[in-house]
Design a protein around this motif. Sequence first.
Motif, PDB file in Angstrom:
ATOM      1  N   ALA A 377      -6.633 -16.994 102.113  1.00  0.00           N
ATOM      2  CA  ALA A 377      -5.862 -18.230 101.961  1.00  0.00           C
ATOM      3  C   ALA A 377      -6.720 -19.430 102.296  1.00  0.00           C
ATOM      4  O   ALA A 377      -7.407 -19.459 103.317  1.00  0.00           O
ATOM      5  CB  ALA A 377      -4.627 -18.182 102.859  1.00  0.00           C
ATOM      6  N   GLY A 378      -6.663 -20.436 101.441  1.00  0.00           N
ATOM      7  CA  GLY A 378      -7.410 -21.655 101.674  1.00  0.00           C
ATOM      8  C   GLY A 378      -8.847 -21.591 101.241  1.00  0.00           C
ATOM      9  O   GLY A 378      -9.601 -22.554 101.441  1.00  0.00           O
ATOM     10  N   SER A 379      -9.270 -20.476 100.645  1.00  0.00           N
ATOM     11  CA  SER A 379     -10.650 -20.369 100.202  1.00  0.00           C
ATOM     12  C   SER A 379     -10.857 -21.174  98.930  1.00  0.00           C
ATOM     13  O   SER A 379      -9.911 -21.664  98.313  1.00  0.00           O
ATOM     14  CB  SER A 379     -11.013 -18.901  99.963  1.00  0.00           C
ATOM     15  N   VAL A 380     -12.138 -21.271  98.541  1.00  0.00           N
ATOM     16  CA  VAL A 380     -12.483 -22.072  97.365  1.00  0.00           C
ATOM     17  C   VAL A 380     -13.079 -21.179  96.294  1.00  0.00           C
ATOM     18  O   VAL A 380     -13.428 -20.019  96.534  1.00  0.00           O
ATOM     19  CB  VAL A 380     -13.470 -23.191  97.745  1.00  0.00           C
ATOM     20  N   VAL A 381     -13.205 -21.755  95.099  1.00  0.00           N
ATOM     21  CA  VAL A 381     -13.876 -21.091  93.978  1.00  0.00           C
ATOM     22  C   VAL A 381     -15.147 -21.857  93.680  1.00  0.00           C
ATOM     23  O   VAL A 381     -15.108 -23.077  93.471  1.00  0.00           O
ATOM     24  CB  VAL A 381     -12.967 -21.027  92.739  1.00  0.00           C
ATOM     25  N   ILE A 382     -16.267 -21.134  93.716  1.00  0.00           N
ATOM     26  CA  ILE A 382     -17.552 -21.759  93.398  1.00  0.00           C
ATOM     27  C   ILE A 382     -17.796 -21.596  91.910  1.00  0.00           C
ATOM     28  O   ILE A 382     -17.936 -20.478  91.400  1.00  0.00           O
ATOM     29  CB  ILE A 382     -18.685 -21.112  94.218  1.00  0.00           C
ATOM     30  N   ASN A 383     -17.857 -22.707  91.203  1.00  0.00           N
ATOM     31  CA  ASN A 383     -18.014 -22.684  89.757  1.00  0.00           C
ATOM     32  C   ASN A 383     -19.501 -22.631  89.398  1.00  0.00           C
ATOM     33  O   ASN A 383     -20.357 -23.205  90.089  1.00  0.00           O
ATOM     34  CB  ASN A 383     -17.367 -23.916  89.128  1.00  0.00           C
ATOM     35  N   SER A 384     -19.814 -21.960  88.320  1.00  0.00           N
ATOM     36  CA  SER A 384     -21.210 -21.728  87.953  1.00  0.00           C
ATOM     37  C   SER A 384     -21.956 -23.014  87.640  1.00  0.00           C
ATOM     38  O   SER A 384     -23.161 -23.125  87.870  1.00  0.00           O
ATOM     39  CB  SER A 384     -21.272 -20.773  86.751  1.00  0.00           C
ATOM     40  N   GLY A 385     -21.278 -24.003  87.117  1.00  0.00           N
ATOM     41  CA  GLY A 385     -21.980 -25.208  86.706  1.00  0.00           C
ATOM     42  C   GLY A 385     -22.501 -26.044  87.855  1.00  0.00           C
ATOM     43  O   GLY A 385     -23.531 -26.695  87.735  1.00  0.00           O
ATOM     44  N   GLY A 386     -21.801 -26.001  88.980  1.00  0.00           N
ATOM     45  CA  GLY A 386     -22.217 -26.816  90.109  1.00  0.00           C
ATOM     46  C   GLY A 386     -21.060 -27.610  90.666  1.00  0.00           C
ATOM     47  O   GLY A 386     -21.192 -28.808  90.905  1.00  0.00           O
ATOM     48  N   SER A 387     -19.924 -26.946  90.907  1.00  0.00           N
ATOM     49  CA  SER A 387     -18.754 -27.603  91.483  1.00  0.00           C
ATOM     50  C   SER A 387     -17.960 -26.585  92.273  1.00  0.00           C
ATOM     51  O   SER A 387     -18.135 -25.377  92.129  1.00  0.00           O
ATOM     52  CB  SER A 387     -17.879 -28.229  90.382  1.00  0.00           C
ATOM     53  N   ILE A 388     -17.051 -27.087  93.117  1.00  0.00           N
ATOM     54  CA  ILE A 388     -16.234 -26.241  93.970  1.00  0.00           C
ATOM     55  C   ILE A 388     -14.784 -26.673  93.830  1.00  0.00           C
ATOM     56  O   ILE A 388     -14.466 -27.861  93.962  1.00  0.00           O
ATOM     57  CB  ILE A 388     -16.689 -26.346  95.435  1.00  0.00           C
ATOM     58  N   THR A 389     -13.874 -25.689  93.556  1.00  0.00           N
ATOM     59  CA  THR A 389     -12.461 -25.960  93.400  1.00  0.00           C
ATOM     60  C   THR A 389     -11.712 -25.384  94.591  1.00  0.00           C
ATOM     61  O   THR A 389     -11.910 -24.226  94.960  1.00  0.00           O
ATOM     62  CB  THR A 389     -11.920 -25.364  92.093  1.00  0.00           C
ATOM     63  N   PHE A 390     -10.825 -26.167  95.173  1.00  0.00           N
ATOM     64  CA  PHE A 390     -10.110 -25.773  96.384  1.00  0.00           C
ATOM     65  C   PHE A 390      -8.907 -24.892  96.053  1.00  0.00           C
ATOM     66  O   PHE A 390      -8.488 -24.760  94.901  1.00  0.00           O
ATOM     67  CB  PHE A 390      -9.662 -27.023  97.150  1.00  0.00           C
ATOM     68  N   ASN A 391      -8.321 -24.309  97.123  1.00  0.00           N
ATOM     69  CA  ASN A 391      -7.116 -23.480  97.068  1.00  0.00           C
ATOM     70  C   ASN A 391      -7.253 -22.349  96.056  1.00  0.00           C
ATOM     71  O   ASN A 391      -6.363 -22.140  95.221  1.00  0.00           O
ATOM     72  CB  ASN A 391      -5.882 -24.333  96.750  1.00  0.00           C
ATOM     73  N   GLN A 392      -8.397 -21.680  96.132  1.00  0.00           N
ATOM     74  CA  GLN A 392      -8.646 -20.502  95.279  1.00  0.00           C
ATOM     75  C   GLN A 392      -8.516 -20.837  93.792  1.00  0.00           C
ATOM     76  O   GLN A 392      -8.151 -19.994  92.980  1.00  0.00           O
ATOM     77  CB  GLN A 392      -7.658 -19.384  95.637  1.00  0.00           C
ATOM     78  N   GLY A 393      -8.798 -22.099  93.459  1.00  0.00           N
ATOM     79  CA  GLY A 393      -8.741 -22.505  92.052  1.00  0.00           C
ATOM     80  C   GLY A 393      -7.351 -22.803  91.553  1.00  0.00           C
ATOM     81  O   GLY A 393      -7.155 -22.997  90.341  1.00  0.00           O
ATOM     82  N   ASN A 394      -6.355 -22.872  92.434  1.00  0.00           N
ATOM     83  CA  ASN A 394      -4.973 -23.172  92.044  1.00  0.00           C
ATOM     84  C   ASN A 394      -4.642 -24.631  92.352  1.00  0.00           C
ATOM     85  O   ASN A 394      -5.424 -25.358  92.963  1.00  0.00           O
ATOM     86  CB  ASN A 394      -4.006 -22.253  92.793  1.00  0.00           C
ATOM     87  N   SER A 395      -3.431 -25.031  91.962  1.00  0.00           N
ATOM     88  CA  SER A 395      -2.963 -26.395  92.222  1.00  0.00           C
ATOM     89  C   SER A 395      -2.905 -26.645  93.717  1.00  0.00           C
ATOM     90  O   SER A 395      -2.491 -25.780  94.499  1.00  0.00           O
ATOM     91  CB  SER A 395      -1.574 -26.603  91.600  1.00  0.00           C
ATOM     92  N   VAL A 396      -3.304 -27.857  94.114  1.00  0.00           N
ATOM     93  CA  VAL A 396      -3.217 -28.227  95.531  1.00  0.00           C
ATOM     94  C   VAL A 396      -1.968 -29.065  95.797  1.00  0.00           C
ATOM     95  O   VAL A 396      -1.639 -29.336  96.950  1.00  0.00           O
ATOM     96  CB  VAL A 396      -4.467 -29.019  95.962  1.00  0.00           C
ATOM     97  N   ILE A 397      -1.257 -29.514  94.733  1.00  0.00           N
ATOM     98  CA  ILE A 397      -0.069 -30.362  94.898  1.00  0.00           C
ATOM     99  C   ILE A 397       1.158 -29.475  95.031  1.00  0.00           C
ATOM    100  O   ILE A 397       1.452 -28.688  94.121  1.00  0.00           O
ATOM    101  CB  ILE A 397       0.082 -31.328  93.720  1.00  0.00           C
ATOM    102  N   PRO A 398       1.885 -29.522  96.125  1.00  0.00           N
ATOM    103  CA  PRO A 398       3.046 -28.644  96.323  1.00  0.00           C
ATOM    104  C   PRO A 398       4.181 -28.970  95.355  1.00  0.00           C
ATOM    105  O   PRO A 398       4.276 -30.084  94.821  1.00  0.00           O
ATOM    106  CB  PRO A 398       3.450 -28.920  97.777  1.00  0.00           C
ATOM    107  N   ALA A 399       5.062 -27.993  95.146  1.00  0.00           N
ATOM    108  CA  ALA A 399       6.180 -28.159  94.212  1.00  0.00           C
ATOM    109  C   ALA A 399       7.158 -29.214  94.687  1.00  0.00           C
ATOM    110  O   ALA A 399       7.888 -29.799  93.879  1.00  0.00           O
ATOM    111  CB  ALA A 399       6.899 -26.832  94.008  1.00  0.00           C
TER     112      ALA A 399
END
Length: 569
Positions: A377-399
Amino acid sequence: MKPLNYDNSPCSPTSSNCVIWQGPDLDCIKLCKGDTISDVIANLATELCNVMDQLSITNYDLSCFNLVGCKPETYQELLQFLIEQICSLQGISPTTVDGKTNDALITVAPCFIVNGVTVMTLIDYVTAIGLKICSLIDQIADLQIQIDNLDIRVTILEGIVPPTFNLPSFIVNCTLNNASVIGGNPYTIDTILFALVNNNIYGYCELLQSTGLPADIASAVASQCITSATPTLSNYPVPFGTEYLSTWIGSPTTVADAITNLWIVVCDIYDYLSVKNAITVQDTNTVNLTLTSSNILSAAVQDTGWVDLLGFDWYGPNIISQRPRARRIGNVIYFRGTVMIPLANAISDQPIIWDYQAPGTNTYAALTSIKPAETGAGSVVINSGGSITFNQGNSVIPASVLPLGINLDDNYSFNWEMAWRNIQMTSATASTTTSMLTTLFRPIISFDKKLTFQLVQDIEESATGIEAGVYGTSLANNLISNVQSGEYVPFYRAATSVMNSSPLANLQSVQLRYGSEVALGDVYTFPFTCQASDKEQVGGFGWIRLDPYTTCISPCAISIPTPTPCAIP
């Protein structure tokens, strides 16, 4: 007739100009009913004088007859003299002539022409003249009688006291003018009329300016937009002409008609709105409408309040106020808080708790790991191009801020910002202090509500593109830390520091070491190796403030309800 200046004390003289002739019209003397007595007497006297002039013997020239004596002294003697002279000239005697057989024809004067006949026998002519004269004598006698009567009436009128006229007055019930016409008091009709016409508050002129001309009022009445066929609100779809058959005026022509229909429409609306739940409300993305049981409609700006972003549960209790959050007001989402890339636990690869510890350092400062957490939980996704996406690559805005299925209207890329990480350095004397490593991130919030940090590496590789892994070539790398474990910590405040343009190959020159100006034997070194332009080595970097960032939702036509109650900020 008594003159006007005659002293008739104690009576006051009355002018004959104030007495009106009430008798019939007399065309022969140009007298009409309604003329003043002065005109009547003047006309009668003028006609009488004319007749007397005509009958006066002195007006006739008889010198051609060479009369010595026995001249005619009256008009009758003159007429008889003329008849005898005519008979003498005609060689006849009026006492012996047979009018039927011997009477001669005489051309008559214009006033004796009847039906175009211009001649008469002498006897007929003389007879007609005699009759005319007798008629004139009778008329003169009548005129004299009338003059005498008028003289008596005028004398009586002159002895009457002249009447005085007072303007009528009456009590006015309402105030027409605070200064001149006050309600409950009597006023003369001229004062009332002036106030009614010219008063600047109650006057007709003022009323005309307020109401317009009659044509304007008629036009306003004719502009009625609700007709007999318009459906009512209280009993939809029954039209007004049917629902209010006994009172509705189908074709209004007066202001009263228009007001009658207006009241019917107002009452219909009131009846409709007075019923509970007669209307429904629908929230919009900008306004939250509420209708109470007593039909009180209130409106509030659609606001979710501040809500924690998803994927940042590894923030410690001492930095809860720094946690990134979002807030939707209408169609706009606002952000605030600090974003940090989580460090990976060496065993589980899950995020290590980031928190402050006494005496003010944070838990990441003493760690030598550099890998971002990619598991849990709360981990990130390291993208191959050179960027990092938060919340395991999912939406960070709550419902609660933006429901599932509702996205932003576009991707939002913000300016490049400097990110940093505090580290503890080692020294020859075993004392510890902290330094700071830096890198550059560009925050990106995608339309599907994901938060990504782009590195300069991504831009450099996109630019070169020919050979993968070619990065670290731009001038921006002067701001990006690239240190080796055990390498001396540079001292930029050194008097001889020319690090950004040094020609020396060995940048570990003693002149550039931290502590070189204090004690050459006590210098600091880095405890780990970190190339902060590499996406795999930026764990623990961050301190990016989201406060200036805003995004918009899409599509705007969809009504998005606000959670109740709003999230506690």
